[in-house]
Design an enzyme around this catalytic site. Structure first.
Site: not given
Ligand SMILES: [Zn+2]
Ligand SMILES: *[C@@H]1O[C@H](CO)[C@@H](O)[C@H](O)[C@H]1NC(C)=O
Ligand SMILES: *[C@@H]1O[C@H](CO)[C@@H](O)[C@H](O)[C@H]1NC(C)=O
Ligand SMILES: *[C@@H]1O[C@H](CO)[C@@H](O)[C@H](O)[C@H]1NC(C)=O
Length: 502
Positions: A127, A190, A217, A464
């Protein structure tokens, strides 16, 4: 969350703050043990084109997590179909099982040939956060321009999702059979806490009694150009992640008319309480977490006298810890932070309100717990009229080992040295925000966060932000990294050696 990546800046800022020049010393290389990387990580031109196109196709599916309740479920479902189409080998190998959990997340179980070796886990999420405005190319186009693939998710984190499946596919068509079993977790939520994806997969594996040797991760990167005078990039593997508390504080007093006010009002009492919290920082925990280890590792990279200072933290710790507090990003690395985020009270100009409420967001240092921080808060506020409501809270991730025998850490280190021979600094770090891996603390004591990708300051702000992109070459290198990592993980344990000897 964008704060996930602040760890990167934080380390950089720390170095920038305290030091200006860095020498070029050599770190001893790990000796290759017998049996490592049998299948060479070389790909044909055709394979390289296919892997690039597979990533572009993945970027084109707008798997956006809009808010805690809203995702593009059409896109999430489409993404599942897409990976089945692109990686049929992975879905159609007898020793690999796949399960869809929480409707969209994927759990793969890759059965190794040697059941005595404890399995490990690779994680990523598909996502993405909403793209926002102002892109040079449409954010879900996956367009290639000047050697870069553009689009939301090219760094966070479809690159990892696709690279893991791609590397596995390339291994499978070369007839690779793993010795050590491993799991692959691909989360679909997430960015909005992972409660339907990773958390459910964790519960499922716990119910099956699974224990993992280690987990890898997203989060750490190879940091390049963050520190003036440090020409050499260095790799940061996160070994912990901060915790958090959203705390609502409330004061209730008798309401009244403003013409005859009481000595204290709910607003005054609460304002004083949050003000005390803001003016009394949580204790400086420098020396209690991975940061100290990071500095000790870096000590030899610096010239005199910085090497002496960093190499003797037992003596210079108070000095360094005070230096760090002065920078607000560094400050976040050395303590639990206190951020006043909401304050509500009052309805009318001439009415003394009954109730005042404030919300405070704490980010918990890895050396503290939710419980300890709540105790400290009550001691600082020291007013029984203040009531506390924990909206949500979670402990920091325990600090994962990074010593010579820490299998996950050393396998990452070894693979970094093989795939990125130009890197001779590998350090443990802290991830300041949160990833899906926090749902797996019960399954492993070794949780590591590392994206095998170079990160420059400008690409940092694209995560982002806008114009997120990955170079085609960087993506190929990520596939190569995982291709080698999976093979490296087949060794029984780290050979006893003396890697730190000079
Ligand atoms: Zn992120
Ligand atoms: C959701 O994803 C589908 C493709 O899977 C796309 O056609 C649609 O426009 C997306 N919806 C939103 C609101 O972004
Ligand atoms: C998977 O492999 C089996 C046997 O090799 C084959 O019959 C089947 O069609 C394959 N399925 C897919 C989806 O590729
Ligand atoms: C870990 O295990 C404990 C005890 O079984 C349980 O209460 C807790 O919810 C688990 N934590 C996670 C993150 O799964």
């Amino acid at each position: 969350m964008v704060w996930k990546y602040v760890c990167v800046l934080a380390l950089a800022a720390m170095l920038l703050l305290a030091f200006s020049t860095v020498s070029r010393s050599k770190v001893p290389r790990i000796k290759e043990p017998p049996g490592a990387s049998q299948i060479p990580s070389q790909f044909t031109e055709e394979e390289r084109v296919a892997m690039k196109e597979a990533l572009q196709g993945a970027i084109q599916i707008p798997t956006v997590s809009f808010s805690a309740e809203e995702s593009n479920t059409t896109a999430l479902a489409e993404f599942g179909e897409y990976i089945q189409k692109v990686f049929p080998t992975v879905f159609n190998t007898s020793f690999i099982q796949h399960e869809v959990v929480g409707e969209y997340s994927y759990l793969f179980t890759v059965q190794g040939s040697d059941p005595t070796l404890q399995p490990y886990m690779l994680m990523a999420h598909f996502d993405v956060v909403p793209p926002g405005e102002g892109w040079e190319v449409p954010p879900f186009s996956g367009l290639e321009r000047d050697g870069f693939i553009y689009g939301r998710g090219t760094l966070d984190n479809k690159n990892s999702v696709m690279a893991i499946l791609q590397a596995l596919k390339l291994l499978l068509i070369r007839n690779y059979i793993p010795r050590r079993s491993f799991f692959i977790v691909l989360g679909h939520d997430e960015e909005i806490t992972g409660k339907n994806g990773a958390q459910k997969i964790s519960a499922l594996l716990q119910a099956r009694g699974v224990q993992l040797a280690f987990i890898v991760d997203e989060c750490g990167f190879i940091l390049d150009g963050f520190i003036p005078n440090l020409e050499k990039p260095f790799a940061q593997i996160s070994v912990s992640e901060k915790g958090g508390i959203n705390l609502m504080m409330e004061v209730n007093m008798t309401p009244g008319h403003s013409s005859a006010p009481p000595e204290e009002t709910s607003i005054g009492i609460l304002a004083a309480a949050v003000s005390r919290l803001e003016q009394t920082p949580m204790p400086n925990m420098f020396g209690e977490g991975p940061l100290k280890i990071t500095l000790e590792h870096l000590a030899n990279e610096f010239p005199f006298p910085i090497n002496i200072v960093l190499g003797n933290l037992w003596l210079f710790q108070p000095l360094i810890s005070r230096l760090m507090e002065r920078n607000y990003i560094m400050n976040a690395l050395v303590r639990t932070t206190t951020a006043l985020t909401m304050f509500n009270a009052g309805v009318k100009v001439n009415v003394i309100p009954q109730q005042a409420q404030a919300t405070v967001n704490f980010r918990i240092h890895p050396a503290q717990t939710v419980q300890e921080v709540l105790e400290l808060i009550k001691n600082i506020v020291a007013d029984d009229r203040v009531q506390y409501h924990v909206l949500n809270a979670f402990d920091p991730l325990p600090i994962s080992p990074s010593d010579d025998q820490a299998l996950g850490y050393q396998l990452l280190r070894r693979t970094i040295q093989s795939v990125f021979p130009e890197i001779n600094i590998v350090v443990p770090g802290i991830c300041i925000a949160n990833t899906d891996s926090r749902h797996f603390v019960n399954l492993s004591a070794g949780i590591y966060q590392f994206n095998p990708v170079y990160l420059q300051p400008q690409s940092f702000s694209s995560i982002h932000g806008i114009n997120e992109k990955i170079s085609v070459q960087a993506y190929e290198t990520q596939v190569k990294f995982i291709f080698e990592f999976i093979q490296n993980a087949d060794i029984d344990r780290m050979p006893v050696s003396h890697w730190h000897e000079l």
